[in-house]
Design a protein around this motif. Structure first.
Motif, short mmCIF file in Angstrom:
data_model
loop_
_atom_site.label_atom_id
_atom_site.label_comp_id
_atom_site.label_asym_id
_atom_site.label_seq_id
_atom_site.Cartn_x
_atom_site.Cartn_y
_atom_site.Cartn_z
N THR A 104 9.41 -40.06 33.21
CA THR A 104 8.73 -39.02 33.18
C THR A 104 9.04 -38.12 34.10
OG1 THR A 104 6.89 -39.91 31.69
CG2 THR A 104 6.55 -37.59 32.53
N ILE A 105 9.52 -36.88 33.90
CA ILE A 105 9.85 -36.10 34.90
C ILE A 105 8.18 -35.30 35.38
CG2 ILE A 105 10.91 -33.72 35.83
CD1 ILE A 105 13.14 -34.50 33.98
N GLU A 106 7.81 -35.87 36.32
CA GLU A 106 6.52 -35.30 36.69
C GLU A 106 6.60 -33.95 37.46
OE1 GLU A 106 4.37 -39.60 37.79
OE2 GLU A 106 4.50 -38.17 39.28
N ARG A 107 7.56 -33.68 37.98
CA ARG A 107 7.86 -32.19 38.51
C ARG A 107 9.43 -32.25 39.00
NH1 ARG A 107 9.40 -32.89 43.02
NH2 ARG A 107 7.85 -33.32 44.29
N ARG A 108 9.95 -31.25 38.34
CA ARG A 108 11.46 -30.85 38.95
C ARG A 108 11.53 -29.38 39.11
NH1 ARG A 108 16.42 -31.10 34.72
NH2 ARG A 108 18.32 -31.84 36.25
N CYS A 116 18.11 -29.74 43.34
CA CYS A 116 17.17 -30.44 42.36
C CYS A 116 16.05 -31.41 43.11
CB CYS A 116 17.61 -31.22 41.29
SG CYS A 116 16.74 -32.22 40.02
N LEU A 117 14.85 -31.01 43.07
CA LEU A 117 13.80 -31.71 43.73
C LEU A 117 12.92 -32.20 42.57
CD1 LEU A 117 12.80 -29.07 46.53
CD2 LEU A 117 13.93 -31.38 47.06
N ILE A 118 12.94 -33.55 42.29
CA ILE A 118 12.50 -34.42 41.04
C ILE A 118 11.59 -35.42 41.71
CG2 ILE A 118 14.37 -35.69 40.99
CD1 ILE A 118 14.12 -35.51 37.98
N ARG A 119 10.27 -35.40 40.97
CA ARG A 119 9.45 -36.61 41.34
C ARG A 119 9.46 -37.33 39.80
NH1 ARG A 119 4.93 -34.21 43.02
NH2 ARG A 119 4.01 -34.49 40.96
N LEU A 120 9.78 -38.47 39.83
CA LEU A 120 9.78 -39.27 38.66
C LEU A 120 8.82 -40.28 38.50
CD1 LEU A 120 13.58 -40.44 38.51
CD2 LEU A 120 12.48 -38.47 37.20
N LEU A 179 21.35 -37.03 31.01
CA LEU A 179 19.69 -36.86 30.93
C LEU A 179 19.76 -36.56 29.47
CD1 LEU A 179 17.34 -35.21 33.16
CD2 LEU A 179 17.57 -34.24 30.65
N ALA A 180 18.71 -37.05 28.64
CA ALA A 180 18.49 -36.64 27.12
C ALA A 180 16.81 -36.60 27.13
CB ALA A 180 19.19 -37.55 26.31
N THR A 181 16.49 -35.41 26.45
CA THR A 181 15.10 -35.42 26.21
C THR A 181 14.80 -35.03 24.76
OG1 THR A 181 12.87 -34.75 26.85
CG2 THR A 181 14.83 -33.25 27.45
N THR A 182 13.72 -35.24 24.18
CA THR A 182 13.51 -34.60 22.86
C THR A 182 12.32 -33.31 23.03
OG1 THR A 182 11.87 -36.26 22.29
CG2 THR A 182 14.12 -36.67 21.55
N ASP A 183 11.96 -33.13 24.19
CA ASP A 183 10.78 -32.41 24.49
C ASP A 183 11.08 -31.51 25.86
OD1 ASP A 183 8.38 -31.07 24.26
OD2 ASP A 183 7.37 -32.65 25.70
N TRP A 184 12.37 -30.64 25.90
CA TRP A 184 12.71 -30.11 26.94
C TRP A 184 11.89 -28.72 26.95
CZ3 TRP A 184 16.77 -30.07 30.68
CH2 TRP A 184 16.99 -28.88 31.08
N ARG A 185 11.33 -28.82 28.11
CA ARG A 185 10.40 -27.48 28.57
C ARG A 185 10.64 -27.20 29.96
NH1 ARG A 185 5.74 -29.93 29.30
NH2 ARG A 185 6.29 -32.07 28.27
N ARG A 196 7.87 -29.70 34.19
CA ARG A 196 6.59 -30.60 34.50
C ARG A 196 6.50 -31.64 33.21
NH1 ARG A 196 2.68 -26.57 37.93
NH2 ARG A 196 3.25 -25.06 36.02
N ASN A 197 6.25 -32.71 33.77
CA ASN A 197 5.79 -33.79 32.49
C ASN A 197 6.49 -33.89 31.11
OD1 ASN A 197 3.43 -34.37 34.05
ND2 ASN A 197 2.34 -32.57 33.41
N VAL A 198 7.84 -33.82 31.52
CA VAL A 198 8.85 -34.02 30.53
C VAL A 198 9.51 -35.30 30.47
CG1 VAL A 198 11.14 -33.24 29.77
CG2 VAL A 198 9.50 -31.64 30.87
N PRO A 199 9.33 -36.19 29.09
CA PRO A 199 9.79 -37.46 29.15
C PRO A 199 11.34 -37.49 28.82
CG PRO A 199 8.79 -36.59 26.94
CD PRO A 199 8.44 -35.53 27.96
#
Length: 261
Positions: free
Chosen positions: A11-15, A49-53, A198-204, A235-238
């Protein structure tokens, strides 16, 4: 060295995607043979890219067993030729992580060289301040975020009226650009390139307003060749990461830009 990695979920908690408009000739000098800058409005696009996983794990493992860490990547949007035509993604000359596991597993489980760094963050719903310090590299980013929907924006895109970019006409355009460039290539110690998609079904994505930005990587480039453009927030993207099906054939990677401590 061949990357031995199963598909990973997290989960991308913050990017934070901090974007710069860069002189194409300067960007090209930072790339290995086989890659060229992807141009937008005549300029190269690069950034941090500053990312917290959270919950990073093999895709078949349940989330509660996952790993969590802060990471940073300096990136340049690129194109390369394939038998089916041009493809796009990013080249990542510098990767940093707060996790010693990522540093130790770089080039074997995670793509490319990972350098250890210390991260600090102060975050709320409307404001984020993230700093990174490593040997020879510093980043400090403070951003305001307004998650109210922008009139006319596509689903999954949010921005306040203050969001601005000289590269992209709208937040929708910026969102599609970065969504399409989903494969990142990182250099190894022997000059090869290792990739991750990277792939996601919930790009936000949300638009952010930069309040203060400093990167020793971009600050060290020739004066005026890298100009801060915009900030995007996720934020909060699987997500799921996988190794690209086809390796990228390229020469040795370029040396990283000089940096200040």
């Amino acid at each position: 060295m061949k990357l031995r990695m199963p598909d990973l979920s997290a989960t991308i908690e913050r990017r934070l995607l901090v974007n710069y408009r860069v002189d194409p000739a300067v960007a090209l000098a930072l790339l290995p043979p086989g890659l060229r800058p992807q141009l937008v409005d005549g300029s190269a696009v690069a950034g941090i890219c500053l990312i917290r996983l959270g919950d990073l794990r093999p895709a078949r493992v349940r989330p509660r067993i996952g790993w969590r860490a802060e990471n940073a990547a300096h990136r340049i949007a690129v194109e390369w030729d394939t038998p089916g035509g041009p493809a796009s993604g990013v080249y990542i000359p510098e990767r940093h992580s707060a996790s010693w596991l990522a540093v130790a597993a770089g080039e074997r489980v995670f793509p490319g060289i990972h350098r250890h760094a210390r991260f600090t963050s102060d975050e709320s719903a409307g404001r984020m301040h993230v700093s990174m310090r490593s040997t020879g590299m510093t980043v400090d980013v403070e951003v305001a975020v307004d998650d109210r929907a922008e009139p006319g924006a596509k689903a999954g895109c949010r921005a306040s009226g203050a969001w601005r970019s000289s590269l992209f006409p709208s937040l929708d355009d910026a969102s599609e650009f970065f969504r399409a460039g989903s494969t990142g290539w990182s250099p190894t110690r022997d000059g090869a390139l290792q990739g991750l998609t990277l792939a996601t079904t919930d790009w936000r994505i949300e638009g952010g307003t930069p309040l203060a930005v400093r990167s020793s990587y971009f600050d060290a480039l020739p004066a005026g060749s890298a100009v801060l453009d915009s900030v995007l927030v996720m934020r909060n993207v699987p997500v799921t990461w996988s190794v690209p099906a086809l390796p990228l054939s390229a020469g040795r990677a370029a040396s990283p830009a000089p940096a200040t401590p």
